[in-house]
Design an enzyme around this catalytic site. Structure first.
Site, PDB file in Angstrom:
ATOM      1  N   LYS A 134       0.821  -1.286   0.279  1.00  0.00           N
ATOM      2  CA  LYS A 134      -0.056   0.271   0.034  1.00  0.00           C
ATOM      3  C   LYS A 134       0.664   0.805   0.113  1.00  0.00           C
ATOM      4  O   LYS A 134       1.640   1.004   1.010  1.00  0.00           O
ATOM      5  CB  LYS A 134      -0.507  -0.188   0.985  1.00  0.00           C
ATOM      6  CG  LYS A 134      -0.579  -0.122   2.520  1.00  0.00           C
ATOM      7  CD  LYS A 134       0.466   1.317   3.010  1.00  0.00           C
ATOM      8  CE  LYS A 134       0.782   1.135   4.405  1.00  0.00           C
ATOM      9  NZ  LYS A 134       1.658   2.404   4.895  1.00  0.00           N
ATOM     10  N   GLU A 202       0.542   6.242  18.117  1.00  0.00           N
ATOM     11  CA  GLU A 202       2.199   6.050  18.012  1.00  0.00           C
ATOM     12  C   GLU A 202       3.322   6.806  18.426  1.00  0.00           C
ATOM     13  O   GLU A 202       3.019   8.300  18.089  1.00  0.00           O
ATOM     14  CB  GLU A 202       2.990   5.150  16.957  1.00  0.00           C
ATOM     15  CG  GLU A 202       3.053   6.046  15.610  1.00  0.00           C
ATOM     16  CD  GLU A 202       3.582   5.531  14.120  1.00  0.00           C
ATOM     17  OE1 GLU A 202       3.724   3.492  14.097  1.00  0.00           O
ATOM     18  OE2 GLU A 202       3.391   5.189  13.393  1.00  0.00           O
ATOM     19  N   HIS A 226      -4.722   0.737   5.946  1.00  0.00           N
ATOM     20  CA  HIS A 226      -5.014   0.259   7.479  1.00  0.00           C
ATOM     21  C   HIS A 226      -6.526  -0.047   7.916  1.00  0.00           C
ATOM     22  O   HIS A 226      -6.939  -0.843   8.831  1.00  0.00           O
ATOM     23  CB  HIS A 226      -3.783   0.161   8.612  1.00  0.00           C
ATOM     24  CG  HIS A 226      -2.029   0.213   7.422  1.00  0.00           C
ATOM     25  ND1 HIS A 226      -1.876  -1.444   6.636  1.00  0.00           N
ATOM     26  CD2 HIS A 226      -1.326   0.584   7.672  1.00  0.00           C
ATOM     27  CE1 HIS A 226      -0.908  -0.974   6.604  1.00  0.00           C
ATOM     28  NE2 HIS A 226      -0.107  -0.115   7.287  1.00  0.00           N
ATOM     29  N   LYS A 326       1.584  10.819  14.714  1.00  0.00           N
ATOM     30  CA  LYS A 326       3.220  10.572  15.410  1.00  0.00           C
ATOM     31  C   LYS A 326       3.088  11.407  15.940  1.00  0.00           C
ATOM     32  O   LYS A 326       2.721  12.069  17.057  1.00  0.00           O
ATOM     33  CB  LYS A 326       3.380  10.416  13.886  1.00  0.00           C
ATOM     34  CG  LYS A 326       3.555   9.071  13.318  1.00  0.00           C
ATOM     35  CD  LYS A 326       4.596   9.429  11.199  1.00  0.00           C
ATOM     36  CE  LYS A 326       4.622   7.683  10.872  1.00  0.00           C
ATOM     37  NZ  LYS A 326       5.257   7.251  12.045  1.00  0.00           N
TER      38      LYS A 326
END
Length: 473
Positions: A134, A202, A226, A326
């Site tokens: 992807k 994350e 995802h 992030k």
């Protein structure tokens, strides 16, 4: 089973961290025999011996607790070809050998159309398969053109558009838990579920990936593929079987049912942001725009959130919130199913509203239920959070995907119409963001991200998010 794997982009991070350890896992489990051959193709001026040494070094770094003879066997069966994957002559040299080959494009997605064209000109051996990472295309038109090129090259059953999330046992458990438990499936609908959060937050920052990430951002990197795949597993109707046709048909149904977003919807139901300087643990994180290789003019987002609704009988009235960021203060990787409050409590309740949430933690692999019950004080509700940790998977996600490729099982790959429907969902967001209709907010690295600005469908959702913000801020 195909016994030859040719990897274009064979010296990159994907090969080193994921594909090589996956091959070691397959060898250890007895799925790869001595007839298996690995061809690495890239631009470096290496010999096959140098490539084998590189493989041995990367397996020592990333290969996990596999015996030395397993790692040695992977390196011993490898050869290297210097190749430009867009040149048919170079591709032919990399594919030389007997029988069909699985061709893995571990390359930037922007190269896919030219590489597929080169594969066509190089006369791919009959029975071969092609694997693409992807995102599949860079927009809807690009995905449609890539699908046309692939259809001219091999049958759809031989195209593996892989998303390693689908091979994670915790992700598959989202579907398994709801279908295998009679207590869940009857209440798996909007009557009982107010909101579903699908989150991949994350603490990792850019980590040297500017060459790829600065051209895609959080929306294309995570949500378009995802997280939409997770949405499909949460919201799909029960398939007749888990075979590739039944499973993928039901996933496409979900994507087709996503209500198209107007510009007004995008303004009020999406957020984007990028991180400022900050600290995560003992790491000092520079601002995203100051990371090596980043072009500030691109205004790439490192945080994206999209609120979707489904036009279906099962889900009318339920909100689906997809979010990824992030450089945040805490890892949060889960599917959180928020149940509606009961209509009446026969006893008083004081204090903050208690959540009623079923959490599928994706990393680590834990299933948690946030329930309410009687606490230490009579007639007072308290939070109950029983949890169950799942067994570690027999194969890593990429090991499962490679096994499916080599054996020819496309059930966990993305079908052509599925890839296009996923782009249809996010294209209105991309368009409105390009027009700057949604401001690009900022958040300090190490924080909980930009503050929520939109109302939530259920007070328990707002309360749980507030607690998460306080604990990670």
């Amino acid at each position: 089973m195909i016994n030859r794997l040719a990897v274009f982009g064979a010296t990159g991070d994907l090969t080193a961290r994921y594909l090589l350890p996956a091959l070691a896992a397959l060898r250890e489990a007895g799925h790869l025999g001595d007839r298996f051959e690995l061809t690495g193709a890239s631009r470096e001026e290496w010999s096959s011996e140098q490539y084998r040494e590189w493989i041995a070094d990367r397996l020592d770094r990333h290969g996990g607790p596999y015996p030395a003879d397993v790692k040695d066997a992977i390196a011993a069966r490898a050869r290297y070809v210097r190749a430009d994957a867009t040149r048919s002559a170079d591709v032919s040299a990399a594919l030389a050998g007997d029988g069909p080959v699985a061709v893995y494009l571990a390359l930037p997605p922007g190269l896919f159309p030219r590489v597929v064209t080169a594969l066509h000109e190089a006369a791919l051996p009959e029975g071969s398969r092609i694997v693409l990472e992807k995102p599949f295309g860079e927009d809807l038109a690009g995905a449609q053109e890539l699908n046309r090129l692939l259809a001219d090259l091999v049958p759809e059953q031989a195209v593996f558009r892989v998303d390693h999330f689908l091979a994670m046992t915790t992700v598959q458990n989202v579907l398994g838990s709801r279908l295998a438990n009679r207590v869940l499936e009857p209440i798996w609908n909007s009557t009982h579920i107010a909101e579903v959060e699908i989150v991949w937050d994350e603490t990792l920052a850019l980590e040297g990936r500017a060459g790829y990430y600065d051209h895609v951002g959080a929306l294309k990197d995570m949500i378009q593929n995802h997280l939409l795949q997770l949405l499909c597993l949460v919201a799909m109707e029960p398939p007749i079987t888990l075979g590739e046709r039944d499973l993928r048909d039901r996933k496409v149904d979900v994507l087709r049912s996503v209500r198209p977003l107007t510009e007004h919807d995008v303004v009020h139901r999406t957020r984007r942001a990028r991180y400022l300087p900050g600290t995560i643990g003992d790491r000092a994180i520079p601002a995203y725009v100051d990371e090596d290789g980043v072009s500030p003019q691109r205004r790439t987002e490192t945080f994206a959130e999209v609120e979707l609704e489904l036009d279906s009988r099962r889900w009318a009235g339920t909100t689906f919130r997809l979010r990824s960021g992030k450089a945040l203060g805490a890892d949060r990787k889960e599917v959180a199913v928020h149940f509606r409050a009961v209509p009446h409590l026969p006893f008083g309740h004081r204090g903050e509203a208690l959540p009623k949430v079923l959490r599928f933690n994706l990393d680590p692999e834990v299933l948690t239920r946030d329930l309410a019950g009687i606490g230490s004080q009579a007639h007072e509700l308290a939070a109950l959070s029983p949890a169950a940790r799942t067994e570690p998977p027999g194969l890593p996600a990429y090991g499962r995907l490679l096994l499916d490729v080599l054996t020819g099982d496309p059930a966990l790959s993305i079908r052509s119409d599925e890839a296009e429907e996923a782009w249809r969902v996010v294209e209105p967001v991309l368009s409105a963001w390009e027009k700057d209709l949604v401001p690009l907010a900022e958040y300090p690295a190490g924080s909980a991200g930009p503050l929520p600005t939109q109302p939530y469908a259920d007070e328990s959702v707002k309360a749980s998010l507030g607690r998460a913000t306080r604990s990670s801020g």
